[in-house]
Write a protein that holds these residues in place. Structure first.
Motif, PDB file in Angstrom:
ATOM      1  N   LEU A  95       0.829  -1.208   0.000  1.00  0.00           N
ATOM      2  CA  LEU A  95       0.000   0.000   0.000  1.00  0.00           C
ATOM      3  C   LEU A  95       0.863   1.258   0.000  1.00  0.00           C
ATOM      4  N   GLY A  96       1.847   1.273   0.871  1.00  0.00           N
ATOM      5  CA  GLY A  96       2.658   2.479   1.039  1.00  0.00           C
ATOM      6  C   GLY A  96       3.620   2.766  -0.098  1.00  0.00           C
ATOM      7  N   PHE A  97       4.141   1.722  -0.714  1.00  0.00           N
ATOM      8  CA  PHE A  97       5.131   1.951  -1.770  1.00  0.00           C
ATOM      9  C   PHE A  97       4.570   1.685  -3.159  1.00  0.00           C
ATOM     10  N   SER A  98       4.044   0.509  -3.397  1.00  0.00           N
ATOM     11  CA  SER A  98       3.542   0.179  -4.726  1.00  0.00           C
ATOM     12  C   SER A  98       2.340   1.032  -5.107  1.00  0.00           C
ATOM     13  N   ALA A  99       1.341   1.045  -4.232  1.00  0.00           N
ATOM     14  CA  ALA A  99       0.115   1.785  -4.543  1.00  0.00           C
ATOM     15  C   ALA A  99       0.368   3.279  -4.633  1.00  0.00           C
ATOM     16  N   ALA A 100       1.058   3.821  -3.652  1.00  0.00           N
ATOM     17  CA  ALA A 100       1.283   5.268  -3.632  1.00  0.00           C
ATOM     18  C   ALA A 100       2.144   5.721  -4.805  1.00  0.00           C
ATOM     19  N   THR A 101       3.151   4.940  -5.148  1.00  0.00           N
ATOM     20  CA  THR A 101       4.052   5.312  -6.237  1.00  0.00           C
ATOM     21  C   THR A 101       3.375   5.231  -7.594  1.00  0.00           C
ATOM     22  N   SER A 102       2.624   4.161  -7.807  1.00  0.00           N
ATOM     23  CA  SER A 102       2.062   3.946  -9.138  1.00  0.00           C
ATOM     24  C   SER A 102       0.812   4.776  -9.427  1.00  0.00           C
ATOM     25  N   LEU A 103       0.202   5.349  -8.404  1.00  0.00           N
ATOM     26  CA  LEU A 103      -1.031   6.114  -8.622  1.00  0.00           C
ATOM     27  C   LEU A 103      -0.826   7.246  -9.621  1.00  0.00           C
ATOM     28  N   LEU A 113      -8.346   5.141 -12.608  1.00  0.00           N
ATOM     29  CA  LEU A 113      -8.335   4.471 -11.303  1.00  0.00           C
ATOM     30  C   LEU A 113      -8.614   2.971 -11.390  1.00  0.00           C
ATOM     31  N   LYS A 114      -9.445   2.546 -12.319  1.00  0.00           N
ATOM     32  CA  LYS A 114      -9.780   1.125 -12.391  1.00  0.00           C
ATOM     33  C   LYS A 114      -8.561   0.278 -12.743  1.00  0.00           C
ATOM     34  N   VAL A 115      -7.756   0.738 -13.678  1.00  0.00           N
ATOM     35  CA  VAL A 115      -6.517   0.025 -14.026  1.00  0.00           C
ATOM     36  C   VAL A 115      -5.599  -0.008 -12.814  1.00  0.00           C
ATOM     37  N   TRP A 116      -5.457   1.141 -12.167  1.00  0.00           N
ATOM     38  CA  TRP A 116      -4.598   1.236 -10.982  1.00  0.00           C
ATOM     39  C   TRP A 116      -5.067   0.273  -9.894  1.00  0.00           C
ATOM     40  N   ILE A 117      -6.366   0.220  -9.637  1.00  0.00           N
ATOM     41  CA  ILE A 117      -6.905  -0.656  -8.589  1.00  0.00           C
ATOM     42  C   ILE A 117      -6.599  -2.120  -8.904  1.00  0.00           C
ATOM     43  N   LEU A 118      -6.797  -2.541 -10.141  1.00  0.00           N
ATOM     44  CA  LEU A 118      -6.497  -3.925 -10.517  1.00  0.00           C
ATOM     45  C   LEU A 118      -5.011  -4.238 -10.355  1.00  0.00           C
ATOM     46  N   GLU A 119      -4.165  -3.333 -10.779  1.00  0.00           N
ATOM     47  CA  GLU A 119      -2.726  -3.582 -10.702  1.00  0.00           C
ATOM     48  C   GLU A 119      -2.216  -3.573  -9.268  1.00  0.00           C
ATOM     49  N   VAL A 120      -2.586  -2.564  -8.499  1.00  0.00           N
ATOM     50  CA  VAL A 120      -2.085  -2.519  -7.115  1.00  0.00           C
ATOM     51  C   VAL A 120      -2.748  -3.562  -6.240  1.00  0.00           C
ATOM     52  N   GLY A 121      -3.952  -3.963  -6.578  1.00  0.00           N
ATOM     53  CA  GLY A 121      -4.564  -5.058  -5.828  1.00  0.00           C
ATOM     54  C   GLY A 121      -3.680  -6.298  -5.878  1.00  0.00           C
TER      55      GLY A 121
END
Length: 138
Positions: A95-103, A113-121
């Motif tokens: 959450l802190g590194f992958s999700a925050a960085t790739s957003l 956001l939908k692509v981001w949610i699938l990828e960071v999930g």
């Protein structure tokens, strides 16, 4: 500091397998591919698939190795870490590194956001599993 090579290998396999299942043809790949603006007749990957899978495996090895170095430090600092603590730590790192960085990368790239949610999930679940596997060996 303790480094368990077997734990890192098993965590790598877990992370790679989760990615394969997550983006499999019967799971999220068709949705993700469509959200990326691709048609069903387009092939994934801009390079050879051997290179795509090889570099994906290298990424999983790198993640598991770093997790294998970080979790013993955290375990020493807090006086022990079980599999659930490893799972939670992996999820928080995702959450802190992958999700925050790739957003911002996804949003500025126009993917939404939908692509981001699938990828960071997938990133968060994989890192959580890696953390659980590695911490189970501590």
């Amino acid at each position: 500091m303790e480094f368990n090579l077997l734990a890192v290998i098993l965590a790598t396999v877990a992370g790679f397998a989760i990615g394969g299942i997550w983006f499999g043809p019967k799971t999220f790949f068709p949705v993700w591919w469509k959200l990326m603006g691709k048609s069903a007749d387009e092939n994934p990957g801009t390079e050879s698939m051997g290179m795509v899978f090889g570099l994906t495996a290298l990424g999983a090895i790198t993640q598991a190795t770093v997790m294998g170095l970080v979790l013993p430090l955290i375990s020493d600092a807090v006086g022990g870490l079980d599999w659930f603590g490893g799972l939670a730590t992996g999820a928080l790192l995702g959450l802190g590194f992958s999700a925050a960085t790739s957003l911002s990368h996804k949003l500025f790239g126009g993917f939404g956001l939908k692509v981001w949610i699938l990828e960071v999930g997938q990133d968060i679940v994989s890192l959580a599993a890696m953390g659980a596997v590695i911490a189970a060996f501590l």
